[in-house]
Design a protein around this motif. Structure first.
Motif, PDB file in Angstrom:
ATOM      1  N   MET A 280      -2.943   6.794  -1.207  1.00  0.00           N
ATOM      2  CA  MET A 280      -2.431   6.262  -2.488  1.00  0.00           C
ATOM      3  C   MET A 280      -3.116   6.396  -3.405  1.00  0.00           C
ATOM      4  O   MET A 280      -3.092   6.566  -4.851  1.00  0.00           O
ATOM      5  CB  MET A 280      -2.081   4.782  -2.325  1.00  0.00           C
ATOM      6  CG  MET A 280      -0.697   4.629  -1.178  1.00  0.00           C
ATOM      7  SD  MET A 280       0.515   5.551  -1.901  1.00  0.00           S
ATOM      8  CE  MET A 280       0.882   6.780  -0.810  1.00  0.00           C
ATOM      9  N   LEU A 281      -4.600   6.228  -3.354  1.00  0.00           N
ATOM     10  CA  LEU A 281      -5.722   6.427  -4.425  1.00  0.00           C
ATOM     11  C   LEU A 281      -5.613   7.654  -5.051  1.00  0.00           C
ATOM     12  O   LEU A 281      -5.891   7.856  -6.170  1.00  0.00           O
ATOM     13  CB  LEU A 281      -6.967   6.099  -3.921  1.00  0.00           C
ATOM     14  CG  LEU A 281      -7.369   4.417  -3.929  1.00  0.00           C
ATOM     15  CD1 LEU A 281      -8.532   4.367  -3.203  1.00  0.00           C
ATOM     16  CD2 LEU A 281      -7.337   3.872  -5.098  1.00  0.00           C
TER      17      LEU A 281
ATOM     18  N   CYS B 262       0.805  -1.334   0.081  1.00  0.00           N
ATOM     19  CA  CYS B 262      -0.218   0.005   0.125  1.00  0.00           C
ATOM     20  C   CYS B 262       0.794   1.219   0.026  1.00  0.00           C
ATOM     21  O   CYS B 262       0.675   2.181   0.706  1.00  0.00           O
ATOM     22  CB  CYS B 262      -0.736   0.008   1.207  1.00  0.00           C
ATOM     23  SG  CYS B 262      -2.358   1.180   1.044  1.00  0.00           S
TER      24      CYS B 262
ATOM     25  N   CYS C 216       1.819   2.601  -3.206  1.00  0.00           N
ATOM     26  CA  CYS C 216       1.920   2.917  -4.720  1.00  0.00           C
ATOM     27  C   CYS C 216       0.419   2.829  -5.090  1.00  0.00           C
ATOM     28  O   CYS C 216      -0.129   2.597  -4.278  1.00  0.00           O
ATOM     29  CB  CYS C 216       2.800   2.525  -5.519  1.00  0.00           C
ATOM     30  SG  CYS C 216       2.474   0.677  -5.938  1.00  0.00           S
ATOM     31  N   SER C 217       0.259   3.206  -6.284  1.00  0.00           N
ATOM     32  CA  SER C 217      -1.159   3.023  -6.856  1.00  0.00           C
ATOM     33  C   SER C 217      -0.931   2.284  -8.003  1.00  0.00           C
ATOM     34  O   SER C 217      -2.160   2.356  -8.833  1.00  0.00           O
ATOM     35  CB  SER C 217      -1.883   4.316  -7.253  1.00  0.00           C
ATOM     36  OG  SER C 217      -0.894   5.015  -8.058  1.00  0.00           O
TER      37      SER C 217
ATOM     38  N   HIS D 120      -4.323  -0.058  -9.059  1.00  0.00           N
ATOM     39  CA  HIS D 120      -5.468   0.618  -8.865  1.00  0.00           C
ATOM     40  C   HIS D 120      -6.485  -0.291  -9.901  1.00  0.00           C
ATOM     41  O   HIS D 120      -6.074  -0.626 -11.024  1.00  0.00           O
ATOM     42  CB  HIS D 120      -5.238   2.065  -9.520  1.00  0.00           C
ATOM     43  CG  HIS D 120      -6.387   2.609  -9.997  1.00  0.00           C
ATOM     44  ND1 HIS D 120      -6.507   3.412 -10.928  1.00  0.00           N
ATOM     45  CD2 HIS D 120      -7.768   2.760  -9.068  1.00  0.00           C
ATOM     46  CE1 HIS D 120      -7.889   3.799 -10.822  1.00  0.00           C
ATOM     47  NE2 HIS D 120      -8.600   3.308  -9.956  1.00  0.00           N
TER      48      HIS D 120
ATOM     49  N   LEU E  88      -7.486  -0.006  -4.313  1.00  0.00           N
ATOM     50  CA  LEU E  88      -6.128  -0.677  -4.623  1.00  0.00           C
ATOM     51  C   LEU E  88      -6.321  -2.209  -4.611  1.00  0.00           C
ATOM     52  O   LEU E  88      -6.630  -2.566  -3.581  1.00  0.00           O
ATOM     53  CB  LEU E  88      -5.083  -0.289  -3.625  1.00  0.00           C
ATOM     54  CG  LEU E  88      -4.724   1.319  -3.736  1.00  0.00           C
ATOM     55  CD1 LEU E  88      -3.648   1.539  -2.880  1.00  0.00           C
ATOM     56  CD2 LEU E  88      -4.245   1.726  -5.184  1.00  0.00           C
TER      57      LEU E  88
ATOM     58  N   LEU F  75      -8.801   7.900 -11.539  1.00  0.00           N
ATOM     59  CA  LEU F  75      -9.593   7.832 -10.350  1.00  0.00           C
ATOM     60  C   LEU F  75     -11.156   7.949 -10.453  1.00  0.00           C
ATOM     61  O   LEU F  75     -11.589   8.825 -10.922  1.00  0.00           O
ATOM     62  CB  LEU F  75      -9.131   8.690  -9.077  1.00  0.00           C
ATOM     63  CG  LEU F  75      -9.605   8.509  -7.458  1.00  0.00           C
ATOM     64  CD1 LEU F  75      -9.111   7.038  -7.097  1.00  0.00           C
ATOM     65  CD2 LEU F  75      -8.932   9.407  -6.508  1.00  0.00           C
TER      66      LEU F  75
ATOM     67  N   THR G  48      -1.125   3.537 -15.347  1.00  0.00           N
ATOM     68  CA  THR G  48      -0.917   3.753 -13.908  1.00  0.00           C
ATOM     69  C   THR G  48      -0.007   4.946 -13.781  1.00  0.00           C
ATOM     70  O   THR G  48       0.987   5.064 -14.629  1.00  0.00           O
ATOM     71  CB  THR G  48      -0.297   2.420 -13.364  1.00  0.00           C
ATOM     72  OG1 THR G  48       0.883   2.024 -13.874  1.00  0.00           O
ATOM     73  CG2 THR G  48      -1.609   1.309 -13.413  1.00  0.00           C
TER      74      THR G  48
ATOM     75  N   ALA H  34      -3.618   7.930  -8.031  1.00  0.00           N
ATOM     76  CA  ALA H  34      -3.985   6.946  -8.952  1.00  0.00           C
ATOM     77  C   ALA H  34      -4.412   7.491 -10.388  1.00  0.00           C
ATOM     78  O   ALA H  34      -5.184   8.606 -10.034  1.00  0.00           O
ATOM     79  CB  ALA H  34      -5.052   5.889  -8.593  1.00  0.00           C
TER      80      ALA H  34
ATOM     81  N   GLU I  43      -4.636   3.702   2.207  1.00  0.00           N
ATOM     82  CA  GLU I  43      -5.208   3.449   0.968  1.00  0.00           C
ATOM     83  C   GLU I  43      -5.826   4.557   0.262  1.00  0.00           C
ATOM     84  O   GLU I  43      -5.592   5.058  -0.737  1.00  0.00           O
ATOM     85  CB  GLU I  43      -6.249   2.289   0.750  1.00  0.00           C
ATOM     86  CG  GLU I  43      -6.630   1.894  -0.458  1.00  0.00           C
ATOM     87  CD  GLU I  43      -7.838   0.814  -0.655  1.00  0.00           C
ATOM     88  OE1 GLU I  43      -8.214   0.306  -1.437  1.00  0.00           O
ATOM     89  OE2 GLU I  43      -7.988   0.065   0.539  1.00  0.00           O
TER      90      GLU I  43
ATOM     91  N   SER J 102     -13.003   3.246  -7.313  1.00  0.00           N
ATOM     92  CA  SER J 102     -11.744   2.759  -7.390  1.00  0.00           C
ATOM     93  C   SER J 102     -11.183   2.190  -5.811  1.00  0.00           C
ATOM     94  O   SER J 102     -11.387   2.745  -4.815  1.00  0.00           O
ATOM     95  CB  SER J 102     -10.753   4.152  -7.754  1.00  0.00           C
ATOM     96  OG  SER J 102     -10.822   4.539  -8.825  1.00  0.00           O
TER      97      SER J 102
END
Length: 163
Positions: free
Chosen positions: A118-119, A91, A93-94, A97, A131, A125, A152, A122, A115, A129
């Motif tokens: 990180m979203l 958790c 990076c994105s 996604h 992860l 989004l 991504t 993304a 989360e 959405s």
């Protein structure tokens, strides 16, 4: 060389004492030093399968039988789908996604603060959405349909180097 947040960097001038010898776990790339949260995909027992459908970037529908407790990132990678998971499922990076297309979004646990953070990074989004590394398969998700976004964002240390 010194290690700052898992990234090996050269120091200009004298090295601080802590930079003399970084711990071995920090001298490796971040994805190697952070173990995957879940690590592998389980084989579902007969009659206990949870059916998950991934819609690839090309629009192909790939149906997978999953076991409870697996996560979407591990399932996608085990089935050779194009989901990167650059952070190894931690958790951070994105790149895993997904967009939940079915009515199962409300059956999932709410995303936690990590989360959601990180979203925010993304690409593409949406309100549904998630992860993939954070979505654990449960019986309530039988019939889940998720789409992989067209692109991504994989932010790397080199993206922030002085030019």
């Amino acid at each position: 060389m010194a290690c700052v947040r898992g990234i090996v960097r050269p120091w200009a001038g004298a090295r601080p004492a802590c930079a003399a010898r970084p711990p071995p776990s920090l001298a490796r790339p971040l994805s190697a030093s952070v173990p995957a949260l879940h690590g592998h995909v389980h084989t579902p027992k007969a009659g206990e399968e949870v059916h998950i459908t991934f819609v690839t970037k090309e629009g192909e529908r790939v149906e997978i039988e999953a076991a409870e407790g697996d996560n979407l990132l591990d399932l996608a990678q085990a089935n050779d789908l194009d989901m990167e998971g650059a952070c190894g499922g931690s958790c951070a990076c994105s790149t895993c996604h997904v967009v939940v297309e079915s009515d199962h979004y409300d059956a999932m646990e709410e995303p936690d603060d990590d989360e959601n953070d990180m979203l925010d990074l993304a690409f593409g989004l949406t309100e549904t959405s998630r992860l993939g590394c954070q979505v654990r398969v449960s019986r309530a998700l039988d019939g889940l349909v998720v789409s992989l976004p067209q692109m991504t964002r994989n932010l790397q240390a080199s993206d922030f180097a002085k030019r």
